[in-house]
Design a protein around this motif. Structure first.
Motif, PDB file in Angstrom:
ATOM      1  N   UNK A  38       4.009  -1.131 -10.550  1.00 39.81           N
ATOM      2  CA  UNK A  38       2.852  -0.522  -9.898  1.00 39.81           C
ATOM      3  C   UNK A  38       3.187   0.789  -9.202  1.00 39.81           C
ATOM      4  N   UNK A  39       4.411   1.268  -9.357  1.00 43.13           N
ATOM      5  CA  UNK A  39       4.803   2.499  -8.693  1.00 43.13           C
ATOM      6  C   UNK A  39       5.810   2.278  -7.580  1.00 43.13           C
ATOM      7  N   UNK A  40       6.584   1.200  -7.686  1.00 42.46           N
ATOM      8  CA  UNK A  40       7.573   0.881  -6.651  1.00 42.46           C
ATOM      9  C   UNK A  40       8.606   1.981  -6.501  1.00 42.46           C
ATOM     10  N   UNK A 110       1.982  -0.885   0.604  1.00 41.19           N
ATOM     11  CA  UNK A 110       1.697  -1.567  -0.651  1.00 41.19           C
ATOM     12  C   UNK A 110       1.108  -0.565  -1.642  1.00 41.19           C
ATOM     13  N   UNK A 111       1.613  -0.590  -2.873  1.00 44.82           N
ATOM     14  CA  UNK A 111       1.104   0.281  -3.936  1.00 44.82           C
ATOM     15  C   UNK A 111       0.396  -0.588  -4.967  1.00 44.82           C
ATOM     16  N   UNK A 199      -0.125  -1.695   8.071  1.00 39.90           N
ATOM     17  CA  UNK A 199      -0.175  -1.900   6.616  1.00 39.90           C
ATOM     18  C   UNK A 199      -0.944  -0.750   5.988  1.00 39.90           C
ATOM     19  N   UNK A 200      -0.334  -0.093   5.000  1.00 37.99           N
ATOM     20  CA  UNK A 200      -0.976   1.017   4.286  1.00 37.99           C
ATOM     21  C   UNK A 200      -1.056   0.675   2.811  1.00 37.99           C
ATOM     22  N   UNK A 201      -2.248   0.796   2.243  1.00 40.67           N
ATOM     23  CA  UNK A 201      -2.429   0.602   0.805  1.00 40.67           C
ATOM     24  C   UNK A 201      -2.565   1.961   0.131  1.00 40.67           C
ATOM     25  N   UNK A 202      -1.751   2.162  -0.903  1.00 39.72           N
ATOM     26  CA  UNK A 202      -1.723   3.405  -1.679  1.00 39.72           C
ATOM     27  C   UNK A 202      -1.953   3.031  -3.136  1.00 39.72           C
ATOM     28  N   UNK A 203      -2.680   3.846  -3.856  1.00 44.97           N
ATOM     29  CA  UNK A 203      -2.985   3.530  -5.257  1.00 44.97           C
ATOM     30  C   UNK A 203      -2.325   4.509  -6.213  1.00 44.97           C
ATOM     31  N   UNK A 302      -8.542  -1.543  -7.244  1.00 47.86           N
ATOM     32  CA  UNK A 302      -7.539  -1.597  -8.304  1.00 47.86           C
ATOM     33  C   UNK A 302      -7.981  -0.816  -9.531  1.00 47.86           C
ATOM     34  N   UNK A 303      -9.266  -0.723  -9.741  1.00 48.77           N
ATOM     35  CA  UNK A 303      -9.785   0.021 -10.878  1.00 48.77           C
ATOM     36  C   UNK A 303      -9.514   1.515 -10.731  1.00 48.77           C
TER      37      UNK A 303
END
Length: 317
Positions: A38-40, A110-111, A199-203, A302-303
């Motif tokens: 997922x881009x780790x 989190x990616x 907590x940070x969510x990155x796409x 997620x889309x």
């Protein structure tokens, strides 16, 4: 301060969440937490550039250990390494958040990525292991009574792999997902914690569309300030083409793990590649699984990331 201990144990041929039992946090620690593919590595390189403040090539496993990787080190070895690190630490994990201790003074990044791309990238990754690596996984599986069997070889056909992966049925217990925790479980676990200030969510799509903008967002979350004259070099160091060219130095272990070495590991880095590969029936299977397992807000994020769904903490479910 500890909010809660890990809630669940995960053990497969590749990971053992018990390795986190010896984790001694520092107040400025960063945990990069993703489902596989997922881009780790992308996020590790971004954080490396921000933490060190330069575009130098460093071995990412050396500066950012994958804590629960049971095939790579013992628990004692990884915790000795972490204890000796002098830089701001940034650790890697593929565990759902319920497999980790949760602290309020540790930063979690989190990616996420579109699952259709994840499935295809997983096939390229898992089918690239050489025989020596597979034999190592076999031994781990046989020696661990929880796993109790050799490593599961993926089918050669990516579509067959994708269909089997989508159909995965997760049952209660520590063995979850072949060979890492199930993608949908990982995504749902971090989405549930998205409103925590640490907590940070990155796409992946947002990184692809605006790498500098997302890097500045990450830097702000981490409290890192860098001089403006450095940003061009920092962003360039985190571009896929730059990382692919430096693959042997960034991920030196890939030479011993994969047929094709780092070139196999840094495969394409293309967003929405699934459109070129999946059939209509495959897309329908994926969409049905999304409806079954994910909330509408998470499914939308997620889309297409923040540009589609909005900033995760403000997205209602």
């Amino acid at each position: 301060m500890l909010v809660r201990s890990a809630l669940r144990e995960y053990r497969t041929w590749v990971i053992d969440s018990r390795y986190w039992n010896g984790y001694v946090p520092r107040q400025d620690d960063i945990i990069i937490a993703t489902a596989p593919k997922c881009g780790t590595t992308w996020m590790q390189q971004i954080v490396s550039s921000l933490v060190f403040g330069d575009a130098n090539v460093r071995s990412l496993p050396a500066v950012s250990p994958w804590v629960e990787a049971r095939f790579r080190h013992t628990p004692e070895e990884v915790h000795r390494k972490l204890a000796t690190q002098q830089h701001r630490r940034f650790l890697k994990t593929h565990l759902p958040i319920d497999g980790l201790p949760l602290y309020d003074d540790v930063k979690y990044i989190h990616v996420g990525r579109n699952g259709r791309d994840v499935g295809l990238s997983m096939h390229n990754h898992y089918s690239g292991f050489n025989e020596t690596q597979i034999a190592l996984f076999d031994g781990i599986g046989r020696d661990d009574p929880v796993v109790g069997r050799p490593y599961q070889r993926p089918p050669a056909d990516p579509l067959q792999f994708f269909r089997q992966w989508i159909a995965t049925k997760v049952t209660p217990g520590p063995v979850n997902g072949p060979p890492n925790p199930f993608y949908f479980d990982v995504e749902a676990s971090y989405w549930a914690e998205r409103k925590r200030p640490n907590v940070l969510l990155v796409h992946y799509s947002d990184l692809s569309a605006d790498l500098e903008g997302e890097m500045r967002r990450i830097a702000e979350f981490l409290g890192i300030v860098r001089e403006e004259n450095l940003w061009r070099a920092l962003v360039e160091a985190a571009r896929f083409e730059t990382m692919q060219s430096a693959g042997d130095e960034l991920m030196p272990h890939t030479k011993a793990m994969f047929t094709g070495g780092s070139r196999r590991f840094f495969n394409k880095g293309i967003d929405s590649r699934w459109r070129e590969v999946l059939m209509d029936d495959d897309v329908a299977l994926y969409e049905a699984r999304v409806r079954e397992l994910l909330t509408p807000g998470l499914a939308s994020w997620l889309e297409g990331g923040r540009r589609r769904a909005g900033d995760p903490p403000s997205v209602p479910d």
